[in-house]
Write a protein that holds these residues in place. Sequence first.
Motif, mmCIF file in Angstrom:
data_model
loop_
_atom_site.group_PDB
_atom_site.id
_atom_site.type_symbol
_atom_site.label_atom_id
_atom_site.label_comp_id
_atom_site.label_asym_id
_atom_site.label_seq_id
_atom_site.Cartn_x
_atom_site.Cartn_y
_atom_site.Cartn_z
ATOM 1 N N THR A 43 14.949 59.311 35.509
ATOM 2 C CA THR A 43 16.171 58.870 36.084
ATOM 3 C C THR A 43 17.274 58.778 35.084
ATOM 4 O OG1 THR A 43 15.181 56.824 35.795
ATOM 5 C CG2 THR A 43 15.433 57.556 38.022
ATOM 6 N N PRO A 44 18.501 58.978 35.571
ATOM 7 C CA PRO A 44 19.619 59.012 34.683
ATOM 8 C C PRO A 44 19.921 57.657 34.137
ATOM 9 C CG PRO A 44 20.291 59.304 36.923
ATOM 10 C CD PRO A 44 18.837 59.148 36.918
ATOM 11 N N ARG A 45 20.396 57.613 32.940
ATOM 12 C CA ARG A 45 20.794 56.364 32.328
ATOM 13 C C ARG A 45 22.119 56.576 31.688
ATOM 14 N NH1 ARG A 45 15.569 54.948 32.389
ATOM 15 N NH2 ARG A 45 15.594 53.047 33.533
ATOM 16 N N PRO A 46 22.893 55.561 31.609
ATOM 17 C CA PRO A 46 24.253 55.715 31.218
ATOM 18 C C PRO A 46 24.510 56.175 29.828
ATOM 19 C CG PRO A 46 23.723 53.460 31.706
ATOM 20 C CD PRO A 46 22.508 54.241 31.895
ATOM 21 N N SER A 47 24.124 55.550 28.834
ATOM 22 C CA SER A 47 24.535 55.978 27.535
ATOM 23 C C SER A 47 23.704 55.369 26.465
ATOM 24 C CB SER A 47 25.994 55.651 27.307
ATOM 25 O OG SER A 47 26.361 54.518 27.990
ATOM 26 N N ALA A 48 24.247 55.358 25.251
ATOM 27 C CA ALA A 48 23.421 54.955 24.127
ATOM 28 C C ALA A 48 23.214 53.464 24.065
ATOM 29 C CB ALA A 48 24.060 55.445 22.848
ATOM 30 N N THR A 49 23.295 52.909 22.864
ATOM 31 C CA THR A 49 22.900 51.542 22.639
ATOM 32 C C THR A 49 23.589 50.560 23.561
ATOM 33 O OG1 THR A 49 22.608 52.109 20.350
ATOM 34 C CG2 THR A 49 22.751 49.772 20.877
ATOM 35 N N ALA B 269 16.897 58.170 19.421
ATOM 36 C CA ALA B 269 18.165 57.948 20.130
ATOM 37 C C ALA B 269 18.069 58.410 21.582
ATOM 38 C CB ALA B 269 19.295 58.675 19.404
ATOM 39 N N PHE B 270 17.374 59.512 21.809
ATOM 40 C CA PHE B 270 17.168 60.015 23.173
ATOM 41 C C PHE B 270 16.474 58.967 24.042
ATOM 42 C CE2 PHE B 270 14.102 62.144 26.048
ATOM 43 C CZ PHE B 270 14.975 62.847 26.865
ATOM 44 N N LEU B 271 15.474 58.297 23.484
ATOM 45 C CA LEU B 271 14.747 57.272 24.236
ATOM 46 C C LEU B 271 15.552 55.991 24.395
ATOM 47 C CD1 LEU B 271 11.225 57.645 22.564
ATOM 48 C CD2 LEU B 271 11.929 58.519 24.795
ATOM 49 N N SER B 272 16.662 55.880 23.662
ATOM 50 C CA SER B 272 17.457 54.651 23.654
ATOM 51 C C SER B 272 18.817 54.837 24.302
ATOM 52 C CB SER B 272 17.646 54.177 22.200
ATOM 53 O OG SER B 272 16.416 54.107 21.518
ATOM 54 N N THR B 273 19.003 55.929 25.031
ATOM 55 C CA THR B 273 20.309 56.268 25.586
ATOM 56 C C THR B 273 20.225 56.459 27.096
ATOM 57 O OG1 THR B 273 20.961 57.383 23.542
ATOM 58 C CG2 THR B 273 22.211 57.934 25.522
ATOM 59 N N GLY B 274 21.160 55.874 27.824
ATOM 60 C CA GLY B 274 21.267 56.129 29.255
ATOM 61 C C GLY B 274 21.803 57.523 29.491
ATOM 62 N N LEU B 275 21.177 58.273 30.401
ATOM 63 C CA LEU B 275 21.526 59.682 30.621
ATOM 64 C C LEU B 275 21.889 59.906 32.085
ATOM 65 C CD1 LEU B 275 18.583 61.237 28.558
ATOM 66 C CD2 LEU B 275 20.925 60.805 27.768
ATOM 67 N N VAL C 93 23.761 45.525 39.501
ATOM 68 C CA VAL C 93 22.580 45.268 38.672
ATOM 69 C C VAL C 93 22.910 45.600 37.217
ATOM 70 C CG1 VAL C 93 20.192 45.922 38.229
ATOM 71 C CG2 VAL C 93 21.009 45.766 40.584
ATOM 72 N N PRO C 94 23.151 44.585 36.388
ATOM 73 C CA PRO C 94 23.405 44.865 34.972
ATOM 74 C C PRO C 94 22.188 45.508 34.310
ATOM 75 C CG PRO C 94 24.072 42.629 35.541
ATOM 76 C CD PRO C 94 23.291 43.156 36.711
ATOM 77 N N VAL C 95 22.418 46.610 33.604
ATOM 78 C CA VAL C 95 21.361 47.331 32.908
ATOM 79 C C VAL C 95 21.833 47.628 31.492
ATOM 80 C CG1 VAL C 95 19.907 49.389 32.863
ATOM 81 C CG2 VAL C 95 20.611 48.422 35.061
ATOM 82 N N SER C 96 20.982 47.321 30.513
ATOM 83 C CA SER C 96 21.333 47.656 29.134
ATOM 84 C C SER C 96 20.169 48.353 28.466
ATOM 85 C CB SER C 96 21.704 46.390 28.348
ATOM 86 O OG SER C 96 20.594 45.520 28.231
ATOM 87 N N ILE C 97 20.490 49.303 27.588
ATOM 88 C CA ILE C 97 19.505 49.999 26.772
ATOM 89 C C ILE C 97 19.977 49.899 25.325
ATOM 90 C CG2 ILE C 97 18.247 52.147 26.371
ATOM 91 C CD1 ILE C 97 19.009 53.066 29.121
ATOM 92 N N ASP C 98 19.142 49.357 24.461
ATOM 93 C CA ASP C 98 19.514 49.157 23.067
ATOM 94 C C ASP C 98 18.696 50.062 22.154
ATOM 95 O OD1 ASP C 98 21.421 47.151 23.569
ATOM 96 O OD2 ASP C 98 19.849 45.628 23.717
ATOM 97 N N TYR C 99 19.300 50.402 21.033
ATOM 98 C CA TYR C 99 18.646 51.272 20.044
ATOM 99 C C TYR C 99 17.774 50.480 19.073
ATOM 100 C CZ TYR C 99 18.157 54.693 16.251
ATOM 101 O OH TYR C 99 17.660 55.532 15.284
ATOM 102 N N GLN C 100 18.328 49.444 18.464
ATOM 103 C CA GLN C 100 17.590 48.672 17.461
ATOM 104 C C GLN C 100 17.798 47.175 17.668
ATOM 105 O OE1 GLN C 100 15.297 49.087 15.272
ATOM 106 N NE2 GLN C 100 15.419 47.022 14.465
ATOM 107 N N PRO C 101 16.753 46.432 17.978
ATOM 108 C CA PRO C 101 15.455 46.963 18.396
ATOM 109 C C PRO C 101 15.556 47.555 19.797
ATOM 110 C CG PRO C 101 15.480 44.595 18.647
ATOM 111 C CD PRO C 101 16.770 44.953 17.974
ATOM 112 N N TRP C 102 14.693 48.557 20.064
ATOM 113 C CA TRP C 102 14.740 49.222 21.366
ATOM 114 C C TRP C 102 14.423 48.233 22.477
ATOM 115 C CZ3 TRP C 102 10.929 49.829 25.140
ATOM 116 C CH2 TRP C 102 11.262 50.703 26.189
ATOM 117 N N SER C 103 15.200 48.300 23.555
ATOM 118 C CA SER C 103 14.913 47.479 24.728
ATOM 119 C C SER C 103 15.615 48.051 25.945
ATOM 120 C CB SER C 103 15.363 46.020 24.518
ATOM 121 O OG SER C 103 16.775 45.929 24.474
#
Length: 587
Positions: free
Chosen positions: A42-48, A172-178, A251-261
């Motif tokens: 599924t698509p995710r928005p962007s990076a960290t 970074a790919f695993l930590s970014t909304g696409l 629905v607030p959604v966040s994807i972080d790079y370091q630490p990944w979450s």
Amino acid sequence: MNSRRLWSLSALGVFVSIALAACVLEPSPTATQTEAAGPTATPRPSATATPRATATPSPTASAAPSSPDADAGGGSGTGSGGGSASGGSASGGSGGGASGGSGSVTPTPAPAPEPTPTPTPAPTPEPPQPAVPAACPTSDTDPGIPAEAFGAIAEYSTAALPQGEDCTGFRAFLSTGLPQYDSQSYEFFGRLVDDAGDVNSVALMSQGNTLIPGLELPLLTMEEAGLIFNRLEQGDGPIIGGIDGLADLGVPVSIDYQPWSIDVQHEVTGQPTQNITMRVVSGSIGAVGAVYELEVSVPTTASGASDAVPTTLFVRAKDTTGMIQWGYGPNGFFPLWMFDGSPLETPDGSIATTDQRGPITDAFGGDIGAYLAATGDPMTGQGSQYYSMPLVQVEEWSMQRGTETLAHGSDGLLFFDNLTETYNDSAVYLLKNGYSWTEFSVMLPDTLQGMLIAVTEQPEVGRLYYAMRGGAGSTQSANGTLAPTDNWPQGAITVTPDKSKSWTSPTSCYVYDLQYHVQLEASATRPAADLVFTATAQNQELDVLHRSAYEGLFDYSGTIDGEAVSGYAWGEIQGVAPKGDVKPPSC
């Protein structure tokens, strides 16, 4: 998963279903059960820490860098032994005496020499066991790669995108909304063993689906996050709950790079905040040795019930293999179907296709990877980018529902999947018209490996099989992922359901085959396998919004390369819909 679960959550956020085409259209039931192919991402928005609805990630410097865990698994066996031989020596005595007056002396014969003992041969040393490659070092500073740089549709290519170039790019790919992809998913699933020794199944996911499949543009994204928990010993069926809504609007959604979450939240007036969270607490995402924590706080409903009960789940687990890249090329393209050159006749017109099945079968011996490498056929939109961690060892877990602690323990094993997909016109048509799959995600803890075994099917394009194994003994790619050690071609894989082991769901009247015999043929470069998969409990059906599918824990036994194996796998199978006006409870 092959095509891994497309869970859809109800407006109340308390149901999860599995349909590869959930974000497109419900796949029509078919009488022939087949295996599933790669999961729906599924698509995710962007990076960290960026919302899923945004196309360009706003990079942020990592706050608390931690070094990735670089432990490597594996071991070696050696044996030594031997013996020493000592020879014996004989010495004779002498003596004399008078006999009858003859005056002659009778000699005393010397004793025979002792035989020389045969040396004990040294045992043959055992060959060293294959090891898991060490974690690939990455930067703890977010590289700030724009979401669009990771592509917009899954396809084969020899040109590496950032996720295929190096280890930091893959992280970074695993930590970014696409959001430019139609589907982007992160899923943990497997078994939790409680302190009483009972085995429970669990699945946890976060998935973003575009509202307009096939557009390949970053528009609004529907976030669907869900939990499935099944106390298999009780046989009561799954407990299901979740959160859904427009990412970052409802629905607030966040994807972080370091630490990944990944953190998905939902606010309900007068109630505690609901959340589904996955995070790394040691190491980095995808690196062997990384430790993950999973937290859930959502209302859930039990099978056959209507009341939602507040539920919390906590799991801490450590990855023991690192990430396997199942697909081909530097970006991990994983095909889910192939064409035979016949056009697809859709309501909106004919869609031309090229013949892939003929060359794959006749010229390349069923080897899809060899076909792709030789022809460069991109197979655009015919699959996903598919990555897995097959052995995430549970260290601690607990589950509470209402005021009752359902179970807790310190054992279990999880499988992790990450997929991204985009549906072009042909994909949308196939997924809406009878596409089905059966897939087993197999955990092999004794050899530190995992397997994917599946078959997909659609009436107009036929079947596609895949069976792969990876983990210990794998080679490491430029992006730090592990390549499969074994890959069985079309024609070397059979998956046969045992019709005598079927089960009719009292909830949906669907009929599911709950036992499968898998045979993988050997060659000079790959072993044979003969495995039987059996559902650990009958009621593992997900039945929501008039869609039914079966997903849960299977046990397996058999042989791989002549060695006896047994354990657990996660299975996704499709059922046969009831005919006529048959409805529960008169199934």
